[in-house]
Scaffold this motif. Structure first.
Motif, PDB file in Angstrom:
ATOM      1  N   GLY A 104      33.701  33.330  48.172  1.00  0.00           N
ATOM      2  CA  GLY A 104      34.699  32.299  47.940  1.00  0.00           C
ATOM      3  C   GLY A 104      36.030  32.925  47.560  1.00  0.00           C
ATOM      4  O   GLY A 104      36.122  34.125  47.304  1.00  0.00           O
ATOM      5  N   SER A 105      37.075  32.116  47.507  1.00  0.00           N
ATOM      6  CA  SER A 105      38.415  32.653  47.278  1.00  0.00           C
ATOM      7  C   SER A 105      38.586  33.292  45.901  1.00  0.00           C
ATOM      8  O   SER A 105      39.477  34.109  45.710  1.00  0.00           O
ATOM      9  CB  SER A 105      39.452  31.546  47.462  1.00  0.00           C
ATOM     10  OG  SER A 105      39.259  30.530  46.506  1.00  0.00           O
ATOM     11  N   MET A 118      37.937  40.252  47.342  1.00  0.00           N
ATOM     12  CA  MET A 118      38.994  41.167  46.917  1.00  0.00           C
ATOM     13  C   MET A 118      38.685  42.626  47.260  1.00  0.00           C
ATOM     14  O   MET A 118      39.233  43.541  46.646  1.00  0.00           O
ATOM     15  CB  MET A 118      39.227  41.002  45.425  1.00  0.00           C
ATOM     16  CG  MET A 118      39.597  39.588  45.101  1.00  0.00           C
ATOM     17  SD  MET A 118      40.216  39.375  43.472  1.00  0.00           S
ATOM     18  CE  MET A 118      40.504  37.621  43.498  1.00  0.00           C
ATOM     19  N   VAL A 119      37.821  42.842  48.234  1.00  0.00           N
ATOM     20  CA  VAL A 119      37.469  44.206  48.644  1.00  0.00           C
ATOM     21  C   VAL A 119      38.747  44.968  48.996  1.00  0.00           C
ATOM     22  O   VAL A 119      39.607  44.472  49.718  1.00  0.00           O
ATOM     23  CB  VAL A 119      36.484  44.185  49.830  1.00  0.00           C
ATOM     24  CG1 VAL A 119      36.330  45.561  50.448  1.00  0.00           C
ATOM     25  CG2 VAL A 119      35.133  43.657  49.379  1.00  0.00           C
ATOM     26  N   SER A 179      41.995  45.209  37.125  1.00  0.00           N
ATOM     27  CA  SER A 179      41.615  45.568  35.765  1.00  0.00           C
ATOM     28  C   SER A 179      40.700  44.482  35.223  1.00  0.00           C
ATOM     29  O   SER A 179      40.702  43.347  35.704  1.00  0.00           O
ATOM     30  CB  SER A 179      42.845  45.733  34.879  1.00  0.00           C
ATOM     31  OG  SER A 179      43.570  44.529  34.828  1.00  0.00           O
ATOM     32  N   GLY A 180      39.924  44.841  34.227  1.00  0.00           N
ATOM     33  CA  GLY A 180      38.993  43.900  33.626  1.00  0.00           C
ATOM     34  C   GLY A 180      38.276  44.547  32.463  1.00  0.00           C
ATOM     35  O   GLY A 180      38.781  45.492  31.857  1.00  0.00           O
ATOM     36  N   PRO A 232      40.024  38.733  35.044  1.00  0.00           N
ATOM     37  CA  PRO A 232      40.719  37.462  35.242  1.00  0.00           C
ATOM     38  C   PRO A 232      41.067  37.226  36.716  1.00  0.00           C
ATOM     39  O   PRO A 232      41.418  36.117  37.099  1.00  0.00           O
ATOM     40  CB  PRO A 232      41.982  37.585  34.379  1.00  0.00           C
ATOM     41  CG  PRO A 232      42.131  39.013  34.058  1.00  0.00           C
ATOM     42  CD  PRO A 232      40.795  39.661  34.219  1.00  0.00           C
ATOM     43  N   SER A 233      40.929  38.249  37.549  1.00  0.00           N
ATOM     44  CA  SER A 233      41.269  38.132  38.971  1.00  0.00           C
ATOM     45  C   SER A 233      40.191  37.476  39.818  1.00  0.00           C
ATOM     46  O   SER A 233      40.458  37.083  40.948  1.00  0.00           O
ATOM     47  CB  SER A 233      41.567  39.520  39.555  1.00  0.00           C
ATOM     48  OG  SER A 233      42.642  40.120  38.884  1.00  0.00           O
ATOM     49  N   PHE A 234      38.958  37.386  39.299  1.00  0.00           N
ATOM     50  CA  PHE A 234      37.876  36.758  40.064  1.00  0.00           C
ATOM     51  C   PHE A 234      36.902  36.060  39.125  1.00  0.00           C
ATOM     52  O   PHE A 234      36.868  36.333  37.932  1.00  0.00           O
ATOM     53  CB  PHE A 234      37.144  37.779  40.950  1.00  0.00           C
ATOM     54  CG  PHE A 234      36.568  38.959  40.220  1.00  0.00           C
ATOM     55  CD1 PHE A 234      35.351  38.872  39.543  1.00  0.00           C
ATOM     56  CD2 PHE A 234      37.226  40.168  40.219  1.00  0.00           C
ATOM     57  CE1 PHE A 234      34.816  39.964  38.875  1.00  0.00           C
ATOM     58  CE2 PHE A 234      36.705  41.272  39.554  1.00  0.00           C
ATOM     59  CZ  PHE A 234      35.496  41.165  38.886  1.00  0.00           C
TER      60      PHE A 234
END
Length: 91
Positions: A14-15, A21-22, A27-28, A43-45
């Motif tokens: 999913g988006s 995001m491959v 960062s996380g 926070p990006s996925f």
């Protein structure tokens, strides 16, 4: 309005999935890590991204919960997204 097509063959594409995001460097933080593997959140996925010590042999130590990290999203040997080139940020 064009809609981005998810990568074929990847689970959870999913988006807001890590698999979408491959190739991205993100960062996380480490949500959990036991033995040779664990999970990273960002926070990006949405959800978890697998991280394994066998794919990150450059790390000088095991990851620990709450470690702040920078990593690249890649497709692992099993066709699932995983974190590579993991770098621990800070001390």
């Amino acid at each position: 309005q064009q809609q981005q097509q998810p990568a074929r063959g990847l689970r959870g594409t999913g988006s807001r999935s890590a698999a979408s995001m491959v190739g991205a460097t993100l960062s996380g933080w480490v949500r959990s890590f036991k033995g040779d593997w664990g999970f990273i959140n960002s926070p990006s996925f949405d959800g978890d991204l697998f991280v394994g010590s066998k794919s990150n042999t450059h790390l000088g130590r095991d990851l620990a919960a709450n470690d702040q990290v920078m990593f690249q999203v890649a497709v692992g040997p099993g066709g699932k997204a995983e974190a590579l080139d993991v770098q621990v940020l800070g001390p």
